[in-house]
Design a protein around this motif. Structure first.
Motif, short mmCIF file in Angstrom:
data_model
loop_
_atom_site.label_atom_id
_atom_site.label_comp_id
_atom_site.label_asym_id
_atom_site.label_seq_id
_atom_site.Cartn_x
_atom_site.Cartn_y
_atom_site.Cartn_z
N PHE A 1 -6.72 116.75 -70.69
CA PHE A 1 -6.14 116.70 -72.06
C PHE A 1 -6.04 117.86 -72.56
O PHE A 1 -6.06 119.47 -71.69
N ALA A 2 -5.48 118.82 -73.54
CA ALA A 2 -5.37 119.69 -73.67
C ALA A 2 -5.10 120.20 -75.74
O ALA A 2 -4.65 120.10 -75.76
N VAL A 3 -6.53 120.88 -75.79
CA VAL A 3 -6.63 121.53 -77.23
C VAL A 3 -6.62 123.00 -76.67
O VAL A 3 -7.94 122.96 -77.22
N PRO B 1 -8.56 122.39 -71.41
CA PRO B 1 -8.89 120.46 -70.81
C PRO B 1 -10.00 120.33 -71.59
O PRO B 1 -11.08 120.91 -71.97
N GLY B 2 -9.71 118.89 -71.80
CA GLY B 2 -10.87 117.72 -71.87
C GLY B 2 -11.75 117.39 -70.92
O GLY B 2 -12.46 117.86 -69.59
N PRO C 1 -2.20 116.01 -79.49
CA PRO C 1 -3.85 116.92 -79.44
C PRO C 1 -4.18 117.31 -80.96
O PRO C 1 -5.78 117.51 -81.19
N LYS C 2 -3.07 117.76 -81.75
CA LYS C 2 -3.54 118.39 -82.95
C LYS C 2 -4.48 117.46 -83.87
O LYS C 2 -4.78 118.09 -84.32
N VAL C 3 -4.67 116.09 -83.71
CA VAL C 3 -5.22 115.47 -84.62
C VAL C 3 -6.86 116.12 -84.37
O VAL C 3 -7.64 116.09 -85.62
N LEU C 4 -7.51 116.69 -83.97
CA LEU C 4 -8.25 117.26 -83.17
C LEU C 4 -9.01 118.92 -84.19
O LEU C 4 -10.31 118.73 -84.31
N PHE D 1 -14.44 111.15 -79.65
CA PHE D 1 -13.45 112.25 -79.73
C PHE D 1 -13.62 113.45 -80.57
O PHE D 1 -13.17 113.26 -82.07
N TRP D 2 -14.46 114.33 -80.06
CA TRP D 2 -13.94 115.86 -80.87
C TRP D 2 -14.14 116.77 -79.64
O TRP D 2 -13.78 116.48 -78.61
N VAL D 3 -13.45 118.11 -80.66
CA VAL D 3 -14.54 119.38 -80.15
C VAL D 3 -16.04 119.90 -79.84
O VAL D 3 -16.55 119.69 -80.78
N SER D 4 -16.13 119.87 -78.67
CA SER D 4 -17.46 120.55 -78.25
C SER D 4 -16.69 121.76 -77.98
O SER D 4 -16.77 121.87 -76.62
N LYS D 5 -18.18 122.84 -77.90
CA LYS D 5 -17.93 124.06 -77.22
C LYS D 5 -16.06 124.61 -77.32
O LYS D 5 -16.04 125.59 -76.16
N GLY D 6 -15.86 124.40 -78.02
CA GLY D 6 -14.41 125.27 -78.16
C GLY D 6 -12.98 123.63 -77.02
O GLY D 6 -11.95 124.07 -76.59
#
Length: 233
Positions: free
Chosen positions: A100-102, A106-107, A176-179, A200-205
């Motif tokens: 992943f790349a947000v 990386p995920g 990836p932008k959906v997050l 699925f979410w963004v955790s600590k960036g």
């Protein structure tokens, strides 16, 4: 299964695409170009090596899915038009998540030891294939703050199907932008013998595959869903 469609069918899916292109995601000009973009994205992320293939070999392996585009767009999609889903049969889930790349990060997942225990729920029947198209995908903004146990019958009653873990991975991989521009989401379509729902979410960036309890509502987690699945094998 292989369907090439008619001229009128191509017009319909092109018209639907014009609506979908107004979304806040990176989308190619046509369905055919978008499929090629997603194929290129997989190659850029190292999927060929993970699948034990060359880049050309992976493209050839997935190319038959292009013949399903007219069938997939017989009606206008209301959200993300489609995802090229590569299942864990072909590429391991943890490796896919790590690609992943947000926002340049990386995920990661803390579920590596338990992922093998998750399977599609009875109401979800993915194609018997290692890759397929998932059509008209929504991150579930309308179910924010709704408990997963309550959201599931709502989705099914609306003729929608909850996403599996594989499909959630594909969503973050290709869009990836959906997050960051929409909402984090849950994959109610995969469950184990526990009360955990893959999320699925963004955790600590960084983008994360984790879990939340089925009975807990979250204002930032929606129940992701899709209209249909199409496989060529």
């Amino acid at each position: 299964m292989s369907e090439t469609g008619t001229t009128s069918g191509r017009r319909r899916h092109t018209a639907g695409w014009a609506v979908a292109r107004g979304e806040d995601v990176d989308l190619a000009p046509t369905p055919e170009a978008e499929l090629d973009r997603q194929l290129g994205n997989l190659c850029d992320k190292g999927y060929p090596e993970l699948a034990g293939m060359s880049p050309g070999g992976l493209r050839d392996h997935l190319a038959p899915l292009g013949e399903l585009l007219p069938k997939a767009f017989a009606s206008t999609p209301r959200s993300l038009p489609f995802l090229l889903v590569v299942t864990s049969r072909l590429v391991p889930t943890v490796a896919a998540v790590e690609r992943f790349a947000v926002r340049g990060r990386p995920g990661f997942t803390d579920m590596a030891d338990e992922l093998g225990g998750y399977a599609p729920i009875p109401e979800v029947e993915p194609p018997e294939a290692d890759a397929y198209l998932l059509v008209d995908v929504d991150t579930g903004a309308g179910t924010l703050g709704v408990r997963p146990t309550d959201a599931l019958p709502v989705l099914l009653g609306a003729g929608r199907s909850p996403l599996t873990i594989d499909e959630g991975v594909a969503l973050v991989t290709h869009f990836p932008k959906v997050l960051t521009t929409r909402n984090a989401f849950q994959s109610l379509g995969s469950r184990a013998a526990n009360k955990r729902v893959p999320s699925f979410w963004v955790s600590k960036g960084a983008p994360r595959l984790g879990w939340c309890w089925a009975g807990n509502p979250h204002t930032w987690l929606g129940a992701a869903s899709a209209a249909a699945r199409y496989g060529s094998r």
